[in-house]
Enzyme design. Structure first.
Site, mmCIF file in Angstrom:
data_model
loop_
_atom_site.group_PDB
_atom_site.id
_atom_site.type_symbol
_atom_site.label_atom_id
_atom_site.label_comp_id
_atom_site.label_asym_id
_atom_site.label_seq_id
_atom_site.Cartn_x
_atom_site.Cartn_y
_atom_site.Cartn_z
ATOM 1 N N CYS A 45 0.666 -1.286 -4.088
ATOM 2 C CA CYS A 45 1.881 -0.616 -4.994
ATOM 3 C C CYS A 45 3.069 -0.912 -4.280
ATOM 4 C CB CYS A 45 1.345 0.609 -5.278
ATOM 5 S SG CYS A 45 1.425 2.018 -4.088
ATOM 6 N N ASP A 82 -0.346 -2.077 -8.867
ATOM 7 C CA ASP A 82 0.386 -1.672 -9.953
ATOM 8 C C ASP A 82 1.464 -2.885 -10.228
ATOM 9 O OD1 ASP A 82 2.387 -1.174 -8.068
ATOM 10 O OD2 ASP A 82 2.529 0.952 -8.683
ATOM 11 N N HIS A 105 -15.474 6.364 18.048
ATOM 12 C CA HIS A 105 -14.831 6.096 16.542
ATOM 13 C C HIS A 105 -15.840 6.335 15.178
ATOM 14 C CE1 HIS A 105 -11.243 4.843 18.845
ATOM 15 N NE2 HIS A 105 -12.127 3.742 19.242
#
Ligand code: RB5
Length: 142
Positions: A65, A8, A133
């Site tokens: 952002c 953004d 994992h």
């Protein structure tokens, strides 16, 4: 590696630096905006990048952002995305070795370009460990 990058307005300054640096690592980069510091809405860019990664058009997404939080929340709404908010190189390494993230989110207002490069280099130079994992990743979706 093909990388989709987006931000953004708050992430724009760091995105510009990261996007300009990535080709020197051998990556092929496509920039999905924003293209200025004019105020925009982070989900528009996070969805665009996450969709491209989810479709298999890119190997990795990078989203930036102000805090990294909004783009991370948005990307993780996509079923095929494992988005990791990273703020130091140790987290960057673990995002690959433990989580096999396919989107990395960076907090543009809280880390330097040098730290962003350290995070991404750590991620690129680490292998996913699999095993327990992978079993945990298989349990993420609901
Ligand atoms: C923009 O001011 C800011 O809210 C945004 O970049 C991000 O930090 C949201 O999570």
């Amino acid at each position: 590696m093909k990388i989709a990058i987006g931000s953004d307005h708050a992430g724009f300054p760091l995105k510009q630096k990261v996007a300009a640096w990535l080709p020197s690592t051998g990556a092929e980069v496509k920039d999905f905006g924003a293209y200025s510091e004019e105020s925009v809405d982070y989900p528009d860019f996070a969805h665009a990048v996450a969709s491209e990664v989810e479709k298999g058009n890119f190997d990795l997404g990078i989203l930036i952002c102000g805090t990294g939080l909004g783009v991370d929340m948005t990307a993780n709404k996509h079923q095929g995305i494992r988005s990791a908010l990273c703020w130091n190189k140790e987290i960057g390494k673990l995002a690959k070795s433990h989580n096999n993230a396919n989107v990395i989110c960076l907090p543009g207002r809280f880390i330097s370009f040098d730290t962003a490069k350290e995070i991404l280099e750590a991620f690129f130079n680490t292998e996913f460990e699999g095993g327990r994992h992978q079993r945990r990743i298989n349990k993420i979706s609901c």
